[in-house]
Design an enzyme around this catalytic site. Structure first.
Site, PDB file in Angstrom:
ATOM      1  N   GLY A 189      10.496 -30.851  18.820  1.00 28.17           N
ATOM      2  CA  GLY A 189      10.999 -31.095  17.481  1.00 28.17           C
ATOM      3  C   GLY A 189      10.796 -29.857  16.647  1.00 28.17           C
ATOM      4  CB  ILE A 221       8.056 -25.945  12.101  1.00 29.28           C
ATOM      5  CG1 ILE A 221       8.435 -24.821  13.061  1.00 29.28           C
ATOM      6  CG2 ILE A 221       6.668 -25.704  11.513  1.00 29.28           C
ATOM      7  CD1 ILE A 221       8.669 -23.480  12.362  1.00 29.28           C
ATOM      8  N   GLY A 250       5.573 -33.539  13.945  1.00 36.03           N
ATOM      9  CA  GLY A 250       4.495 -34.377  14.457  1.00 36.03           C
ATOM     10  C   GLY A 250       4.496 -34.519  15.960  1.00 36.03           C
ATOM     11  CE  LYS A 251       6.730 -28.826  18.006  1.00 37.59           C
ATOM     12  NZ  LYS A 251       6.823 -28.803  16.524  1.00 37.59           N
ATOM     13  CG  ASP A 261       2.492 -29.602  21.981  1.00 36.88           C
ATOM     14  OD1 ASP A 261       2.607 -28.861  22.989  1.00 36.88           O
ATOM     15  OD2 ASP A 261       1.844 -29.274  20.965  1.00 36.88           O
ATOM     16  CD  GLU A 305       2.837 -24.050  10.226  1.00 37.36           C
ATOM     17  OE1 GLU A 305       2.990 -24.134  11.464  1.00 37.36           O
ATOM     18  OE2 GLU A 305       2.536 -25.027   9.506  1.00 37.36           O
TER      19      GLU A 305
END
Length: 375
Positions: free
Chosen positions: A184, A186, A189-190, A259, A320
């Protein structure tokens, strides 16, 4: 990590659609208690201890990470959900569903709420016959005899009839998949979802080692300068990690969940690299991609950009915080193109924009249900 224990449960129903009640109970047990390993035949018997309609009975073997107290709580929730009304008196009554804990490994439990082995199991043929069908050689913890011998010694003279009706055993994640990759954008919640699945289903987990990459903070400060070394270092590390971990079979784990998948490298490289850099990068990627095992199920967690920004700010990684929505949109477009063109992968897209699977058990259950139902 949960320690998995084996428990044997007795199920009975004599109200409504009795076979359907048993099946619903088994499905709920598989969802909330543990993996259903075995199911006996369905037997018909007269009501035991009171006058009522005949019962349908069966026994099941369950592998669970719950302790006995939580096991009993979940059983009571299942009974209530299926319409059973518990009363304070001890009088036997008709019921939509009745679930009893017969055995819990080789433990002997005497508490106010739970007694194991079940006190009356050896005296009830409607319990012992289906139980012996699936566990004839299990030793009774108190009698120290095989259950088959215990059944031979049973003095219950009540009739018991095999209906030859079939119940469907729910297939667990570990039986369906050997390797699940979750990806998924950024902040989707992977990693959190991968951890939750690994914990709940005793899976070996492979997590991306992004925190150890020295180029990542520098990349967010100067994209053009550090894009190529960042993507090359990620590619090399992902290839090494997946090659090593996927090759090492763990006898104590049911399956593998990661993940990330190595194709993530190409998606991000398309966004970050200049044309000449990407051309060189793609040559290296194609060589490595051929050697990597493909997941049985590739899950893409989709989340809209505003929610991604919210999640990124909430988790508070300094490097980030300046990520632009446009950058996240490009990454999503890259995944979208990859999913449409990569026909070799068994892909499941789950929209988690309005889900909080971390704090809301129902949202987590909905995600797991989608994974279980994937072809």
């Amino acid at each position: 990590m949960h320690i998995l224990r084996t428990t044997y449960l007795s199920l009975g129903s004599n109200q409504g659609n009795k076979l359907e009640n048993l099946q619903k109970a088994i499905d709920l047990i598989a969802e909330n208690i543990g993996s259903v390993q075995k199911i006996s035949s369905v037997y018909k018997t007269a009501a035991w201890g009171f006058e009522s309609d005949d019962f349908y009975n069966c026994c099941i073997q369950v592998s669970t990470g719950l302790n006995p107290e939580d096991l009993l709580k979940n059983i009571h929730k299942t009974e209530v959900f299926l319409g059973r009304k518990r009363t304070a008196d001890k009088v036997y009554k008709a019921r939509t569903i009745d679930i009893d804990v017969l055995l819990f490994d080789q433990e002997i439990i005497f508490s106010k709420e739970l007694i194991v082995p079940h006190q009356e199991m050896l005296n009830r043929k409607f319990v012992m016959v289906p139980l012996v069908e699936i566990a004839p050689n299990v030793i009774h913890p108190i009698e120290k005899l095989r259950l088959q011998i215990c059944l031979n010694n049973c003095t219950d003279t009540g009739e018991i009839e095999n209906t030859h009706l079939k119940l469907i055993r729910p297939v667990s994640l570990s039986e369906k998949y050997n390797y699940i990759a979750i990806e998924g954008n950024i902040g989707t919640g992977k990693t959190t979802l991968s951890r939750m699945i690994a914990e709940d289903y005793n899976a070996k987990i492979i997590l991306e080692r992004f925190a150890d990459n020295p180029f990542l903070p520098k990349f967010y400060e100067d994209n053009d300068r550090y894009a190529f070394p960042l993507e090359m270092s990620f590619l090399a590390d992902r290839y090494q990690q997946l090659s090593d971990d996927l090759a090492q079979f763990d006898l104590f784990k049911n399956f593998i969940v990661s993940d990330y998948y190595i194709f993530k490298s190409l998606i991000f490289a398309q966004v970050t690299l200049q044309k000449e850099e990407y051309f060189l990068y793609r040559k290296m990627f194609d060589l490595m991609y051929k050697e990597i095992s493909k997941p049985d199920l590739y899950i893409y967690l989709y989340q809209n950009t505003p929610r991604l920004i919210e999640n990124i700010k909430k988790r508070g990684r300094d490097y980030e915080q300046n990520i632009l929505p446009e950058y996240l949109d490009k990454i999503h477009q890259g995944y979208n193109t990859f999913i449409k063109t990569e026909e070799q992968l068994n892909t499941l897209i789950i929209d988690v924009s309005d889900k909080d699977f971390v704090n809301n058990p129902e949202d987590y259950k909905a995600v797991i249900d989608l994974i279980k139902k994937a072809e």
